[in-house]
Design an enzyme around this catalytic site. Structure first.
Site, PDB file in Angstrom:
ATOM      1  N   GLU A 277      13.438 -40.775  -1.577  1.00  0.00           N
ATOM      2  CA  GLU A 277      13.692 -39.234  -2.189  1.00  0.00           C
ATOM      3  C   GLU A 277      15.267 -39.302  -2.868  1.00  0.00           C
ATOM      4  O   GLU A 277      16.156 -39.759  -2.297  1.00  0.00           O
ATOM      5  CB  GLU A 277      13.561 -38.254  -0.972  1.00  0.00           C
ATOM      6  CG  GLU A 277      14.472 -38.788   0.223  1.00  0.00           C
ATOM      7  CD  GLU A 277      15.864 -37.998   0.102  1.00  0.00           C
ATOM      8  OE1 GLU A 277      15.811 -36.776  -0.515  1.00  0.00           O
ATOM      9  OE2 GLU A 277      16.706 -38.189   0.952  1.00  0.00           O
TER      10      GLU A 277
ATOM     11  N   SER B  48      19.685 -38.702   4.512  1.00  0.00           N
ATOM     12  CA  SER B  48      20.762 -38.479   3.398  1.00  0.00           C
ATOM     13  C   SER B  48      21.574 -39.651   3.125  1.00  0.00           C
ATOM     14  O   SER B  48      21.156 -41.082   3.331  1.00  0.00           O
ATOM     15  CB  SER B  48      21.645 -37.156   3.484  1.00  0.00           C
ATOM     16  OG  SER B  48      22.153 -37.126   2.249  1.00  0.00           O
TER      17      SER B  48
ATOM     18  N   HIS C  59      15.429 -33.644   0.344  1.00  0.00           N
ATOM     19  CA  HIS C  59      16.270 -32.680   0.442  1.00  0.00           C
ATOM     20  C   HIS C  59      15.811 -31.571   0.149  1.00  0.00           C
ATOM     21  O   HIS C  59      16.743 -30.473  -0.226  1.00  0.00           O
ATOM     22  CB  HIS C  59      17.506 -33.036  -0.337  1.00  0.00           C
ATOM     23  CG  HIS C  59      18.469 -34.067   0.241  1.00  0.00           C
ATOM     24  ND1 HIS C  59      18.027 -35.391   0.304  1.00  0.00           N
ATOM     25  CD2 HIS C  59      19.757 -34.118   0.637  1.00  0.00           C
ATOM     26  CE1 HIS C  59      18.895 -36.075   0.745  1.00  0.00           C
ATOM     27  NE2 HIS C  59      20.017 -35.271   1.136  1.00  0.00           N
TER      28      HIS C  59
END
Length: 338
Positions: free
Chosen positions: A243, A113, A309
């Site tokens: 992502e 992230s 995620h």
């Protein structure tokens, strides 16, 4: 040439600091459980000062940069593990002591992230292998059959090949750690599959680099994510993985185009795209955003991999040589460490 941290082993020190967001009081029981989980496996865990969850950042910019640099350059620390990502790690990239880091032996930085903001510069600027895996708060989860834990990669001996195969299952949402701070089992109650843009099967090989689209796209074209320059040291080509965490399809499309325009895919042998639960836009889906931005690339684009995620999580090492395949909707990834 990738510079590899030494393999992690029980008895080594793992340092916990939050270069981005800290941990609110109601989630401290989960943090304590995760620290205890590592200690039960023989690791000496030290917890830093930059962990406050009172604001979007865990501490001031200078305090976070100093603590992260200190841990990454301390020979007694074998790995640095943030509690999770956050929002604004980007404010650290130009105040870290890059000369001091360059002179140090590599240390594992593990995360994903917003931590992608730091993993990619460590790899592209310094050549350090960095581990795009779960953060501390997710570390106690048992990976499903077929996938590895980040510790499996960080403890592997030089030359080890790690093979992972998607379990073909996922879930909606996340567990409430406020209610279940000691949970270790993923509830994967939905089928999931991978695909190749344009259809069929594909196999691609190259040196891994990538992470979260939202936090990497602002770095594109800067000295902190010079992927085209990094490719010059890897003539066999890059395997770029990306992502989308939460941005809608319009913004995801713009960000992916921005990476394309900045040259991120000029030396790519293929692109791996993680599964996302981010929202579609009124007349553009997340899948269509990927096709719009990456469909014209002259390399295979593999989609729906377990690097987003959403549970489960497939750990990848920036700087590792890898081969990824999608065959009949099943994704496999092989990485050679060192």
């Amino acid at each position: 040439m990738t510079r590899w941290p030494r393999p992690l082993a029980p008895g080594d020190t793992i340092a916990v600091t939050a270069p981005s967001s800290g941990v609110a009081a109601e989630l401290r029981p989960r943090l304590d459980f995760a620290v205890g989980w590592l200690r039960e496996r023989g690791y000496d865990v030290v917890v830093g000062d930059c962990l406050s969850g009172d604001h979007v950042r865990s501490a001031s910019r200078d305090e976070r940069a100093a603590e992260l640099t200190a841990y990454l350059t301390d020979p007694a620390v074998a790995a640095v593990l943030p509690p999770w990502g956050g929002e604004l790690a980007i404010d650290l990239v130009d105040v870290l002591d890059w000369d001091r880091l360059a002179a140090a032996e590599p240390t594992w930085l593990v995360g994903w992230s917003d931590i992608s903001t730091l993993l990619v510069p460590l790899t592209t600027r310094l050549g350090w292998a960095s581990l795009h895996g779960v953060n501390l708060m997710d570390t106690p989860y048992t990976p499903p059959a077929g996938l590895a834990h980040w510790l499996d990669l960080a403890t592997a001996a030089t030359g080890t090949r790690i093979d992972q195969t998607s379990p073909g299952r996922t879930r909606d949402g996340f567990d409430r750690w406020q209610d279940q701070p000691a949970i270790t089992t993923m509830t994967l109650d939905r089928p999931a599959s991978a695909a190749v843009l344009g259809g069929g099967d594909a196999e691609v090989s190259g040196t891994l680099i990538g992470g979260c689209v939202e936090v990497l796209s602002p770095l594109a074209g800067s000295p902190y994510a010079d992927v085209p320059g990094y490719a010059a040291d890897h003539p066999d080509g890059l395997l770029v993985y990306l992502e989308v965490a939460e941005t809608d399809a319009y913004d995801a499309c713009r960000k992916l185009h921005g990476l394309r325009l900045s040259g991120w895919f000029e030396h790519a042998t293929g692109v791996l795209v993680g599964r996302t639960s981010a929202p579609d836009s009124p007349d553009l889906t997340q899948a269509e955003a990927v096709t719009d931005a990456l469909g014209s690339l002259d390399v295979p684009v593999l989609t729906g991999l377990d690097i987003g995620h959403t549970q489960p999580y497939l750990p990848l090492v920036n700087g590792a040589r890898a081969t990824a395949r999608v065959v009949d909707g099943v994704a496999t990834v092989e990485q050679t460490l060192g």
